[in-house]
Design an enzyme around this catalytic site. Sequence first.
Site, mmCIF file in Angstrom:
data_model
loop_
_atom_site.group_PDB
_atom_site.id
_atom_site.type_symbol
_atom_site.label_atom_id
_atom_site.label_comp_id
_atom_site.label_asym_id
_atom_site.label_seq_id
_atom_site.Cartn_x
_atom_site.Cartn_y
_atom_site.Cartn_z
ATOM 1 N N ARG A 64 38.409 -44.118 40.082
ATOM 2 C CA ARG A 64 38.133 -42.830 39.417
ATOM 3 C C ARG A 64 39.174 -41.803 39.864
ATOM 4 N NH1 ARG A 64 32.546 -41.930 39.306
ATOM 5 N NH2 ARG A 64 32.888 -39.874 38.424
ATOM 6 N N GLN A 99 29.342 -30.454 37.089
ATOM 7 C CA GLN A 99 28.846 -31.718 37.623
ATOM 8 C C GLN A 99 30.000 -32.694 37.776
ATOM 9 O OE1 GLN A 99 24.811 -32.805 35.583
ATOM 10 N NE2 GLN A 99 25.996 -31.632 34.109
ATOM 11 N N ASP A 102 36.223 -34.284 38.618
ATOM 12 C CA ASP A 102 37.663 -34.132 38.364
ATOM 13 C C ASP A 102 38.067 -32.681 38.637
ATOM 14 O OD1 ASP A 102 36.560 -34.155 35.025
ATOM 15 O OD2 ASP A 102 37.563 -32.410 35.895
ATOM 16 N N HIS A 117 28.454 -31.648 42.362
ATOM 17 C CA HIS A 117 28.378 -33.088 42.663
ATOM 18 C C HIS A 117 29.597 -33.561 43.436
ATOM 19 C CE1 HIS A 117 25.367 -33.781 39.128
ATOM 20 N NE2 HIS A 117 24.806 -33.225 40.181
ATOM 21 N N SER A 185 24.538 -34.331 29.174
ATOM 22 C CA SER A 185 23.418 -34.987 28.489
ATOM 23 C C SER A 185 22.074 -34.467 28.986
ATOM 24 C CB SER A 185 23.475 -36.506 28.737
ATOM 25 O OG SER A 185 23.351 -36.746 30.150
ATOM 26 N N ASN A 209 27.683 -28.842 22.784
ATOM 27 C CA ASN A 209 27.688 -30.268 23.087
ATOM 28 C C ASN A 209 28.018 -31.071 21.832
ATOM 29 O OD1 ASN A 209 27.222 -31.957 25.468
ATOM 30 N ND2 ASN A 209 25.617 -32.927 24.228
ATOM 31 N N LEU A 210 28.497 -32.316 22.051
ATOM 32 C CA LEU A 210 28.848 -33.131 20.868
ATOM 33 C C LEU A 210 27.613 -33.503 20.060
ATOM 34 C CD1 LEU A 210 31.344 -34.492 19.580
ATOM 35 C CD2 LEU A 210 30.762 -36.567 20.852
ATOM 36 N N ALA A 227 34.029 -30.293 22.293
ATOM 37 C CA ALA A 227 34.242 -29.151 23.200
ATOM 38 C C ALA A 227 35.591 -28.481 22.956
ATOM 39 C CB ALA A 227 34.147 -29.632 24.658
HETATM 40 C C1 BV8 Z 1 18.785 -34.696 44.442
HETATM 41 C C2 BV8 Z 1 28.625 -37.685 41.344
HETATM 42 C C3 BV8 Z 1 17.320 -33.718 46.067
HETATM 43 C C4 BV8 Z 1 29.109 -39.054 41.574
HETATM 44 C C5 BV8 Z 1 26.516 -37.696 40.118
HETATM 45 C C6 BV8 Z 1 14.001 -34.055 39.671
HETATM 46 C C7 BV8 Z 1 14.449 -33.073 40.554
HETATM 47 C C8 BV8 Z 1 15.434 -33.381 41.480
HETATM 48 C C9 BV8 Z 1 15.985 -34.662 41.547
HETATM 49 C C10 BV8 Z 1 15.548 -35.631 40.685
HETATM 50 C C11 BV8 Z 1 14.568 -35.339 39.742
HETATM 51 N N1 BV8 Z 1 14.329 -36.463 39.033
HETATM 52 C C12 BV8 Z 1 15.145 -37.460 39.489
HETATM 53 C C13 BV8 Z 1 15.881 -36.989 40.502
HETATM 54 C C14 BV8 Z 1 16.838 -37.784 41.269
HETATM 55 C C15 BV8 Z 1 18.234 -37.800 40.689
HETATM 56 C C16 BV8 Z 1 18.280 -37.840 39.199
HETATM 57 O O1 BV8 Z 1 18.429 -36.802 38.545
HETATM 58 N N2 BV8 Z 1 18.207 -39.036 38.643
HETATM 59 C C17 BV8 Z 1 18.314 -39.185 37.192
HETATM 60 C C18 BV8 Z 1 19.038 -40.489 36.868
HETATM 61 C C19 BV8 Z 1 16.909 -39.121 36.611
HETATM 62 N N3 BV8 Z 1 18.986 -36.660 41.172
HETATM 63 C C20 BV8 Z 1 19.581 -36.732 42.375
HETATM 64 O O2 BV8 Z 1 19.470 -37.682 43.110
HETATM 65 C C21 BV8 Z 1 20.399 -35.514 42.824
HETATM 66 N N4 BV8 Z 1 20.022 -35.136 44.166
HETATM 67 O O3 BV8 Z 1 17.931 -34.685 43.612
HETATM 68 O O4 BV8 Z 1 18.603 -34.282 45.764
HETATM 69 C C22 BV8 Z 1 17.233 -32.327 45.545
HETATM 70 C C23 BV8 Z 1 16.251 -32.003 44.615
HETATM 71 C C24 BV8 Z 1 16.205 -30.703 44.107
HETATM 72 C C25 BV8 Z 1 17.092 -29.752 44.545
HETATM 73 C C26 BV8 Z 1 18.048 -30.109 45.469
HETATM 74 C C27 BV8 Z 1 18.140 -31.399 45.970
HETATM 75 C C28 BV8 Z 1 21.882 -35.838 42.882
HETATM 76 C C29 BV8 Z 1 22.411 -36.192 41.526
HETATM 77 C C30 BV8 Z 1 23.939 -36.296 41.592
HETATM 78 C C31 BV8 Z 1 24.387 -37.703 41.280
HETATM 79 N N5 BV8 Z 1 25.845 -37.734 41.215
HETATM 80 N N6 BV8 Z 1 27.846 -37.667 40.103
HETATM 81 C C32 BV8 Z 1 30.008 -39.509 40.468
HETATM 82 O O5 BV8 Z 1 30.466 -38.700 39.634
HETATM 83 O O6 BV8 Z 1 30.276 -40.723 40.473
HETATM 84 S S1 BV8 Z 1 25.696 -37.619 38.647
HETATM 85 C C33 BV8 Z 1 26.703 -37.931 37.320
HETATM 86 O O7 BV8 Z 1 25.907 -37.640 36.158
HETATM 87 C C34 BV8 Z 1 27.911 -37.046 37.164
HETATM 88 O O8 BV8 Z 1 27.995 -35.968 38.060
HETATM 89 C C35 BV8 Z 1 27.712 -36.490 35.766
HETATM 90 O O9 BV8 Z 1 28.351 -35.329 35.541
HETATM 91 C C36 BV8 Z 1 26.260 -36.354 35.781
HETATM 92 C C37 BV8 Z 1 25.524 -36.000 34.548
HETATM 93 O O10 BV8 Z 1 26.081 -36.667 33.491
HETATM 94 P P1 BV8 Z 1 26.833 -35.789 32.368
HETATM 95 O O11 BV8 Z 1 27.875 -34.972 33.021
HETATM 96 O O12 BV8 Z 1 25.832 -35.086 31.557
HETATM 97 O O13 BV8 Z 1 27.545 -36.947 31.572
HETATM 98 P P2 BV8 Z 1 26.892 -37.868 30.447
HETATM 99 O O14 BV8 Z 1 27.844 -38.968 30.174
HETATM 100 O O15 BV8 Z 1 25.482 -38.179 30.824
HETATM 101 O O16 BV8 Z 1 26.807 -36.914 29.158
HETATM 102 C C38 BV8 Z 1 27.990 -36.440 28.571
HETATM 103 C C39 BV8 Z 1 27.560 -35.494 27.467
HETATM 104 O O17 BV8 Z 1 28.743 -34.944 26.877
HETATM 105 C C40 BV8 Z 1 26.793 -36.177 26.354
HETATM 106 O O18 BV8 Z 1 25.687 -35.364 26.002
HETATM 107 C C41 BV8 Z 1 27.790 -36.252 25.209
HETATM 108 O O19 BV8 Z 1 27.172 -36.095 23.949
HETATM 109 C C42 BV8 Z 1 28.675 -35.066 25.488
HETATM 110 N N7 BV8 Z 1 30.051 -35.225 24.994
HETATM 111 C C43 BV8 Z 1 30.793 -36.368 24.953
HETATM 112 N N8 BV8 Z 1 32.010 -36.074 24.437
HETATM 113 C C44 BV8 Z 1 32.033 -34.744 24.177
HETATM 114 C C45 BV8 Z 1 30.791 -34.191 24.533
HETATM 115 N N9 BV8 Z 1 30.496 -32.886 24.375
HETATM 116 C C46 BV8 Z 1 31.457 -32.099 23.855
HETATM 117 N N10 BV8 Z 1 32.680 -32.550 23.485
HETATM 118 C C47 BV8 Z 1 32.989 -33.854 23.622
HETATM 119 N N11 BV8 Z 1 34.217 -34.293 23.247
#
Ligand code: BV8
Length: 241
Positions: A64, A99, A102, A117, A185, A209-210, A227
Amino acid sequence: MASDLNRPVGNIVILTGAGISAESGIDTFRNGGGLWEKHRVEDVATPQAFRRDPDLVQRFYDMRRSAIADKQPNAAHHALAKLDREWHGERRDLLIVTQNVDDLHERAGAKRVLHMHGEALSALCSSCGSRHPWRDDLQHGPACPSCGEQRLRPDVVWFGEMPYGMDRIEAALRKADLFVSIGTSGAVYPAAGFVAQAAQAGVPTLELNLERSEGSDWFDESRLGAASRIVPEWVEELLGG
Ligand code: BV8
């Protein structure tokens, strides 16, 4: 409490996700099925995966990190950087909470950026907790520049770990006059919960968003499109261009 997108805007909080970097050639998490070498990202981006197979996780982030090097900011990053340059003064705060790991916001010139993140171009020492700008591979176990231990890991927030800057984000949300979400998302918390927090405080909320996201129902307005087109349009509208 109803919010009014037309009221004079002051403090702005912008949340960006992988979608803002998609047109720069950086894969999003969920349009490629969220897989890397047949591993679900959620299975690689965890402390457990790192303990179980550190080389696999290091390779994932080395890939990455090197993939970012030849990517360029797109028009959406440049539009937010322009907003950052021009949105100053009395009740004109701006915070770009990303989030993304990069550095495209910074390379476009944005200054008020918070990587909740973490950052791919940074290394974290699991032993002394120091953070270091880092562009090379980590899988060959370089020593920590601060403590000398062989304990450097990617400086990214994995699932189950506390995101960076939560106090600063909460403070910015409390005084926000507008919350804008771009290219996410709405699948990952606590970031995905920011829009509900803003909406419940009566703060106007806008999604760029897309496609519709998991959080779309929370937004006063959702504008769908690429975007690189809809973000510059919104910034020009806001700056009265
Ligand atoms: C935590 C870093 C405790 C690494 C990442 C409820 C409350 C709190 C926590 C949780 C909860 N429920 C569940 C949890 C736990 C968990 C969680 O959320 N799990 C999910 C799967 C359900 N969360 C955690 O563990 C977090 N920590 O909770 O600690 C706490 C609680 C509360 C307060 C404080 C602490 C830590 C989460 C961080 C994980 N690390 N990344 C790495 O990058 O490898 S997450 C990862 O997903 C990336 O950071 C990424 O950015 C992020 C989200 O994804 P998106 O950015 O949205 O990307 P995605 O592909 O999903 O979507 C892209 C969107 O763009 C789409 O909608 C698409 O349509 C659109 N798009 C595409 N092309 C375009 C476009 N839009 C416009 N133009 C375009 N051209």
